[in-house]
Design a protein around this motif. Structure first.
Motif, PDB file in Angstrom:
ATOM      1  N   VAL A   8       0.841  -1.204   0.000  1.00  0.00           N
ATOM      2  CA  VAL A   8       0.000   0.000   0.000  1.00  0.00           C
ATOM      3  C   VAL A   8       0.876   1.253   0.000  1.00  0.00           C
ATOM      4  O   VAL A   8       0.631   2.205  -0.754  1.00  0.00           O
ATOM      5  N   SER A   9       1.901   1.261   0.853  1.00  0.00           N
ATOM      6  CA  SER A   9       2.771   2.443   0.945  1.00  0.00           C
ATOM      7  C   SER A   9       3.479   2.719  -0.376  1.00  0.00           C
ATOM      8  O   SER A   9       3.651   3.890  -0.768  1.00  0.00           O
ATOM      9  N   MET A  10       3.878   1.677  -1.087  1.00  0.00           N
ATOM     10  CA  MET A  10       4.521   1.852  -2.389  1.00  0.00           C
ATOM     11  C   MET A  10       3.556   2.487  -3.390  1.00  0.00           C
ATOM     12  O   MET A  10       3.928   3.386  -4.156  1.00  0.00           O
ATOM     13  N   LEU A  16       5.757   7.061   6.380  1.00  0.00           N
ATOM     14  CA  LEU A  16       5.494   6.591   7.744  1.00  0.00           C
ATOM     15  C   LEU A  16       4.922   5.175   7.726  1.00  0.00           C
ATOM     16  O   LEU A  16       5.342   4.307   8.502  1.00  0.00           O
ATOM     17  N   LEU A  17       3.967   4.933   6.839  1.00  0.00           N
ATOM     18  CA  LEU A  17       3.378   3.599   6.715  1.00  0.00           C
ATOM     19  C   LEU A  17       4.423   2.579   6.294  1.00  0.00           C
ATOM     20  O   LEU A  17       4.425   1.432   6.784  1.00  0.00           O
ATOM     21  N   ASN A  18       5.336   2.968   5.423  1.00  0.00           N
ATOM     22  CA  ASN A  18       6.406   2.080   4.986  1.00  0.00           C
ATOM     23  C   ASN A  18       7.291   1.682   6.158  1.00  0.00           C
ATOM     24  O   ASN A  18       7.698   0.527   6.285  1.00  0.00           O
ATOM     25  N   GLY A  19       7.586   2.658   7.037  1.00  0.00           N
ATOM     26  CA  GLY A  19       8.398   2.350   8.211  1.00  0.00           C
ATOM     27  C   GLY A  19       7.709   1.363   9.133  1.00  0.00           C
ATOM     28  O   GLY A  19       8.335   0.422   9.646  1.00  0.00           O
ATOM     29  N   ALA A  57      14.918   8.191   1.779  1.00  0.00           N
ATOM     30  CA  ALA A  57      16.279   7.789   2.143  1.00  0.00           C
ATOM     31  C   ALA A  57      16.647   8.264   3.548  1.00  0.00           C
ATOM     32  O   ALA A  57      17.304   7.547   4.308  1.00  0.00           O
ATOM     33  N   LEU A  58      16.213   9.477   3.914  1.00  0.00           N
ATOM     34  CA  LEU A  58      16.559  10.038   5.220  1.00  0.00           C
ATOM     35  C   LEU A  58      15.690   9.481   6.346  1.00  0.00           C
ATOM     36  O   LEU A  58      16.163   9.336   7.478  1.00  0.00           O
ATOM     37  N   ALA A  59      14.439   9.163   6.035  1.00  0.00           N
ATOM     38  CA  ALA A  59      13.489   8.813   7.093  1.00  0.00           C
ATOM     39  C   ALA A  59      13.365   7.327   7.368  1.00  0.00           C
ATOM     40  O   ALA A  59      13.049   6.930   8.497  1.00  0.00           O
ATOM     41  N   ILE A  60      13.605   6.478   6.372  1.00  0.00           N
ATOM     42  CA  ILE A  60      13.268   5.071   6.543  1.00  0.00           C
ATOM     43  C   ILE A  60      14.111   4.387   7.617  1.00  0.00           C
ATOM     44  O   ILE A  60      13.611   3.518   8.346  1.00  0.00           O
ATOM     45  N   GLY A  61      15.373   4.766   7.762  1.00  0.00           N
ATOM     46  CA  GLY A  61      16.211   4.151   8.790  1.00  0.00           C
ATOM     47  C   GLY A  61      15.683   4.393  10.196  1.00  0.00           C
ATOM     48  O   GLY A  61      15.411   3.445  10.946  1.00  0.00           O
ATOM     49  N   PRO A  62      15.514   5.676  10.609  1.00  0.00           N
ATOM     50  CA  PRO A  62      14.976   5.941  11.946  1.00  0.00           C
ATOM     51  C   PRO A  62      13.581   5.363  12.161  1.00  0.00           C
ATOM     52  O   PRO A  62      13.275   4.845  13.235  1.00  0.00           O
ATOM     53  N   ALA A  77      12.192   2.714  10.655  1.00  0.00           N
ATOM     54  CA  ALA A  77      12.282   1.253  10.764  1.00  0.00           C
ATOM     55  C   ALA A  77      12.822   0.842  12.126  1.00  0.00           C
ATOM     56  O   ALA A  77      12.331  -0.107  12.741  1.00  0.00           O
ATOM     57  N   GLN A  78      13.830   1.561  12.609  1.00  0.00           N
ATOM     58  CA  GLN A  78      14.403   1.236  13.909  1.00  0.00           C
ATOM     59  C   GLN A  78      13.357   1.379  15.013  1.00  0.00           C
ATOM     60  O   GLN A  78      13.240   0.525  15.897  1.00  0.00           O
ATOM     61  N   PHE A  79      12.571   2.449  14.953  1.00  0.00           N
ATOM     62  CA  PHE A  79      11.516   2.670  15.949  1.00  0.00           C
ATOM     63  C   PHE A  79      10.487   1.543  15.904  1.00  0.00           C
ATOM     64  O   PHE A  79      10.108   0.979  16.939  1.00  0.00           O
ATOM     65  N   PHE A  80      10.011   1.211  14.707  1.00  0.00           N
ATOM     66  CA  PHE A  80       8.941   0.218  14.593  1.00  0.00           C
ATOM     67  C   PHE A  80       9.450  -1.207  14.802  1.00  0.00           C
ATOM     68  O   PHE A  80       8.674  -2.087  15.196  1.00  0.00           O
TER      69      PHE A  80
END
Length: 227
Positions: free
Chosen positions: A30-32, A122-125, A186-191, A193-196
Motif C-alpha cells: 500500500v505504501s509503495m 510513515l506507513l512504509n516504516g 532515504a533520510l526517514a526510513i532508517g529511523p 524502521a528502527q523505531f517500529f
C-alpha cells in the motif's frame, strides 16, 4: 527437500508472527502505491520498476513481481536461502501495489500530495517493522544485499549504497520518478524502521540489526526493502 526454509532460531508465537508478516507485506505494498500516487519521487527499486513499466507496458506491480523473482536467481551463487517471507514478498507487494493504484485516484493538488507522501513513508516504516520482526526471511532485494555482504566481506552499508545507487541511476535513465520523495524516503526510513522494529518485536526475542538500519559490519538476517 524444499529449498524454502525459515531462518533464525525463533519458532515461538507462530500465529502472531504470520499476522505480522502478511500485515507488514500488505501495508508495504500500500505504501509503495501511495508514494507513486504522490508523484514526488520513489524509493530506488520502485524508480527502476516504474522505468521498466513505462517501457514494457506492464503494470508496475507486475514488474515488481517479475523483478523480485529474477533477483532470486542472483541468490544462487550466494550464501543466502529464501524463507516464507521471501516468497511472500515476491508475490504480495506487486499485487497490493497495483490494487492500491486502482483504488486511489491521481491527485493534482500539491497540498494533497505532500501529506500523502509523508503518510506513505510513515506507513512504509511501520510495515518494515512488522515484516522484519516476523523473522520469516529477507525479501529478494535485501537478501541480495546481505548475500553479497557475506560473499565479499564488504560492509552492509557499502554494499547497499552501491546497489541502490546503481538501481536508482538505471531507473532514472529509464524514466522512473526521482524527486524530493526519494530523498525523504532515504533520510526517514532508517529511523522509522528502527523505531517500529522495537515497537513490533515479538516478546522475549531480541531485535537483530536490520539492513534498513544496519551500520558498519553488521550481518543482518532479516530484511525487507523492495523494493
Amino acid at each position: 527437500m524444499s529449498m524454502i526454509s525459515e531462518p533464525g532460531p525463533r519458532r515461538g508465537l507462530p500465529v502472531r508472527r504470520l499476522v505480522q508478516l502478511y500485515t507488514g507485506l500488505t501495508l508495504y505494498g500500500v505504501s509503495m502505491g501511495l508514494m507513486l500516487r504522490a508523484e514526488l519521487g520513489l524509493e530506488p527499486w520502485s524508480v527502476l520498476n516504474q522505468g521498466i513499466s513505462r517501457h514494457t507496458g506492464l503494470s508496475i506491480g507486475t514488474v515488481t513481481i517479475v523483478s523480485g523473482a529474477l533477483i532470486l536467481l542472483l541468490w544462487i551463487p550466494l550464501p543466502q536461502r529464501p524463507g516464507l517471507g521471501t516468497v511472500s514478498n515476491v508475490v504480495i507487494l506487486g499485487l497490493v501495489m497495483d490494487a492500491t493504484l486502482t483504488w486511489v485516484p491521481e491527485l493534482d493538488s500539491l497540498g494533497a500530495r505532500i501529506p500523502l507522501l509523508a503518510g506513505a513513508v510513515l506507513l512504509n516504516g511501520a510495515a518494515t517493522g512488522l515484516y522484519i520482526s516476523a523473522d520469516f526471511g529477507p525479501g529478494p532485494r535485501d537478501g541480495l544485499m546481505t548475500g553479497l555482504h557475506r560473499r565479499t566481506g564488504r560492509p552492509v552499508r557499502l554494499v547497499r549504497t552501491c546497489i541502490e545507487v546503481t538501481v536508482l541511476a538505471a531507473g532514472f535513465a529509464l524514466g522512473g520518478s526521482v524527486g524530493v520523495g526519494t530523498v525523504v524516503y532515504a533520510l526517514a526510513i532508517g529511523p522509522l524502521a528502527q523505531f517500529f522494529l522495537r515497537r513490533f518485536a515479538v516478546p522475549g526475542a531480541p531485535v537483530k540489526p536490520s539492513p534498513v538500519v544496519a551500520r558498519g559490519e553488521a550481518s543482518p538476517e532479516r530484511a525487507i526493502l523492495p523494493e
